[in-house]
Design a protein around this motif. Structure first.
Motif, PDB file in Angstrom:
ATOM      1  N   UNK A  78     -14.401  -3.974 -10.990  1.00 12.51           N
ATOM      2  CA  UNK A  78     -14.070  -2.500 -11.201  1.00 12.51           C
ATOM      3  C   UNK A  78     -15.165  -1.705 -10.339  1.00 12.51           C
ATOM      4  N   UNK A  79     -14.462  -0.718  -9.544  1.00  9.21           N
ATOM      5  CA  UNK A  79     -15.284   0.160  -8.899  1.00  9.21           C
ATOM      6  C   UNK A  79     -14.947   1.505  -9.530  1.00  9.21           C
ATOM      7  N   UNK A  80     -16.208   2.199  -9.739  1.00  8.13           N
ATOM      8  CA  UNK A  80     -16.106   3.674 -10.233  1.00  8.13           C
ATOM      9  C   UNK A  80     -15.925   4.669  -9.235  1.00  8.13           C
ATOM     10  N   UNK A 107      -9.259   7.868  -7.250  1.00 12.86           N
ATOM     11  CA  UNK A 107     -10.696   7.539  -7.277  1.00 12.86           C
ATOM     12  C   UNK A 107     -10.871   6.359  -8.169  1.00 12.86           C
ATOM     13  N   UNK A 108     -11.416   5.601  -7.836  1.00  9.74           N
ATOM     14  CA  UNK A 108     -11.868   4.130  -8.453  1.00  9.74           C
ATOM     15  C   UNK A 108     -10.784   3.084  -8.100  1.00  9.74           C
ATOM     16  N   UNK A 109     -11.115   1.764  -8.370  1.00 15.44           N
ATOM     17  CA  UNK A 109     -10.068   0.793  -7.921  1.00 15.44           C
ATOM     18  C   UNK A 109     -10.600  -0.518  -8.626  1.00 15.44           C
ATOM     19  N   UNK A 110      -9.698  -1.298  -8.699  1.00 14.86           N
ATOM     20  CA  UNK A 110     -10.294  -2.793  -9.096  1.00 14.86           C
ATOM     21  C   UNK A 110      -9.889  -3.683  -7.966  1.00 14.86           C
ATOM     22  N   UNK A 135     -22.295   5.235  -1.310  1.00 12.79           N
ATOM     23  CA  UNK A 135     -22.909   5.117  -2.977  1.00 12.79           C
ATOM     24  C   UNK A 135     -21.639   4.575  -3.581  1.00 12.79           C
ATOM     25  N   UNK A 136     -21.830   3.615  -4.415  1.00 12.49           N
ATOM     26  CA  UNK A 136     -20.823   3.013  -5.249  1.00 12.49           C
ATOM     27  C   UNK A 136     -21.227   2.868  -6.733  1.00 12.49           C
ATOM     28  N   UNK A 137     -20.435   3.338  -7.637  1.00 10.81           N
ATOM     29  CA  UNK A 137     -20.835   3.262  -9.019  1.00 10.81           C
ATOM     30  C   UNK A 137     -20.249   2.075  -9.740  1.00 10.81           C
ATOM     31  N   UNK A 159     -29.766   4.294 -12.341  1.00  8.62           N
ATOM     32  CA  UNK A 159     -28.744   4.182 -13.628  1.00  8.62           C
ATOM     33  C   UNK A 159     -27.513   5.216 -13.407  1.00  8.62           C
ATOM     34  N   UNK A 160     -26.599   4.887 -13.927  1.00  7.00           N
ATOM     35  CA  UNK A 160     -25.380   5.709 -14.318  1.00  7.00           C
ATOM     36  C   UNK A 160     -24.725   6.116 -12.930  1.00  7.00           C
ATOM     37  N   UNK A 161     -23.718   7.253 -12.935  1.00 12.73           N
ATOM     38  CA  UNK A 161     -23.022   7.556 -11.739  1.00 12.73           C
ATOM     39  C   UNK A 161     -23.877   8.533 -11.003  1.00 12.73           C
ATOM     40  N   UNK A 162     -24.551   8.126  -9.932  1.00 12.70           N
ATOM     41  CA  UNK A 162     -25.183   9.277  -9.263  1.00 12.70           C
ATOM     42  C   UNK A 162     -24.769   9.077  -7.746  1.00 12.70           C
ATOM     43  N   UNK A 163     -23.392   8.827  -7.663  1.00 16.70           N
ATOM     44  CA  UNK A 163     -22.847   8.787  -6.413  1.00 16.70           C
ATOM     45  C   UNK A 163     -22.777  10.189  -5.640  1.00 16.70           C
ATOM     46  N   UNK A 164     -22.724  11.387  -6.198  1.00 19.98           N
ATOM     47  CA  UNK A 164     -22.799  12.723  -5.765  1.00 19.98           C
ATOM     48  C   UNK A 164     -24.227  13.288  -5.677  1.00 19.98           C
TER      49      UNK A 164
END
Length: 396
Positions: A78-80, A107-110, A135-137, A159-164
């Motif tokens: 699972x990609x965020x 946005x996001x995919x499996x 960057x990949x969450x 940690x967490x979603x820091x992709x931006x």
């Protein structure tokens, strides 16, 4: 049906089967997918963490797309959120360059088990030799992530979603490449790609980290300086790889279709493989491989490449006297194989990398100025000498 109606139907059919925009994709950066060899208990916990990895592309284009890999994994991934930006220093991204990466317009995919995943085209014009930050969450982590064990570049997790985020908070460094396996560029006219197939010497083990000093990196620089701006170099080297048996990664014959022939835009492959086959036989006290065995492997790859219109450039096997697995018998086989590489009329060309870095006083040994210290791997100057040995006219 009237003639006018038939003509209209024909035009509609032609429009329906013509792409809305011509797409000429070629691979500009690559890391061959591998299974992680770290035991499960020693793999980093990537659940709800962001991976940030920096790559330097070779050729440029009007748009880019990412190739992410779950090919060596047995579970869906699972990609965020996924973002790409121009890379700054120390894991930072340059302000104003961030782009959202989508998959099937979402946005996001499996990614299914054993599969790769191409992103949608990203409206991001890039110049040759640009450094990109990807960057990949991972909301659920990646317990058996597909990796590339050697990166030659620092990566980070946070940690967490820091992709931006321009700068990651509470980050830790990351050694291997994880999940990313390719960056492809689109150009108005068809671009082309040279794939370099090899072992640790091509993978760039012992090159100065974060310096882009591996010989395929330096070959890409030479091509750009010579005005060959539409040619990319995709590095398919795998440390400890072999021609005929399993070292790290599938043997060269097993991975030739996926790592070479399936690469978008490939027109040439440079093959530098074989020293690990000879060295492993000596180290494990097995019968030495006859030169004909390695030559047979080269012939297989030549035939398969030519079936797809891909030109083959064979590289002579580098000297390795003094390395831990060197033997006189193995070196005799190496010299016989190199003689065939220089004399054969089956490949499209050869490059004499053996001669380029050998010690003139003892040609079985690498010149000291090019030796990183283990008599097997070149240093940065050795990689420079290897890249300089190519006649760029080979890539016509």
């Amino acid at each position: 049906m009237t003639g006018r109606t038939m003509l209209g139907a024909t035009l509609l059919l032609a429009l329906a089967t013509t792409p809305a925009q011509a797409q000429h994709w070629s691979r500009s950066w690559m890391a061959a997918p591998l299974v992680s060899k770290a035991p499960p208990e020693k793999r980093p916990d990537l659940a709800n963490r962001t991976l940030r990895q920096v790559v330097r592309i070779s050729s440029g284009g009007q748009r880019i797309r990412l190739r992410l890999s779950n090919e060596m994994s047995t579970q869906p991934l699972l990609l965020g959120a996924v973002h790409v930006a121009i890379a700054g220093e120390n894991g930072e991204t340059l302000p104003g360059t961030d782009h959202v990466v989508t998959f099937n317009q979402a946005q996001g995919a499996t990614i299914p088990a054993r599969a790769p995943l191409l992103s949608d085209p990203i409206a991001m014009a890039v110049k040759p030799l640009t450094r990109l930050s990807i960057s990949i969450h991972l909301p659920q982590g990646a317990p058996d992530a597909t990796v590339h064990s050697y990166s030659a570049a620092t990566g980070w997790t946070a940690p967490g979603d820091q992709t931006t985020a321009i700068s990651l908070s509470n980050s830790a460094t990351l050694g291997p490449r994880v999940i990313i396996s390719g960056v492809e560029v689109e150009s108005r006219k068809p671009g082309t790609t040279i794939v370099t197939l090899g072992d640790s010497i091509t993978d760039g083990v012992r090159a100065t980290p974060d310096s882009n000093r591996r010989w395929p990196d330096l070959l890409a620089e030479r091509l750009q300086k010579a005005g060959r701006t539409s040619i990319g170099v995709a590095n398919a080297g795998i440390s400890a790889n072999r021609l005929l048996s399993e070292g790290d990664g599938y043997n060269a014959l097993a991975r030739f279709d996926s790592d070479v022939l399936a690469v978008p835009g490939v027109t040439h492959v440079v093959i530098l493989e074989g020293v690990n086959d000879l060295g492993n036989a000596a180290r494990s006290q097995q019968p030495m491989l006859p030169p004909e065995a390695l030559i047979g492997a080269y012939r297989q790859m030549i035939a398969r490449a030519h079936d797809r219109g891909v030109k083959v450039i064979l590289a002579t096997i580098l000297p390795y006297k003094g390395a831990g697995y060197w033997s006189a018998e193995g070196d005799a086989a190496r010299m016989a194989v190199n003689k065939w590489i220089r004399d054969n009329q089956e490949a499209d060309a050869f490059v004499d990398l053996d001669k380029a870095i050998a010690d003139p006083a003892d040609p079985a040994r690498m010149a000291k100025a090019y030796d990183v210290g283990d008599a097997l791997h070149p240093n940065d100057e050795g990689f420079r000498a290897m890249a300089a040995a190519f006649d760029l006219k080979l890539f016509q």
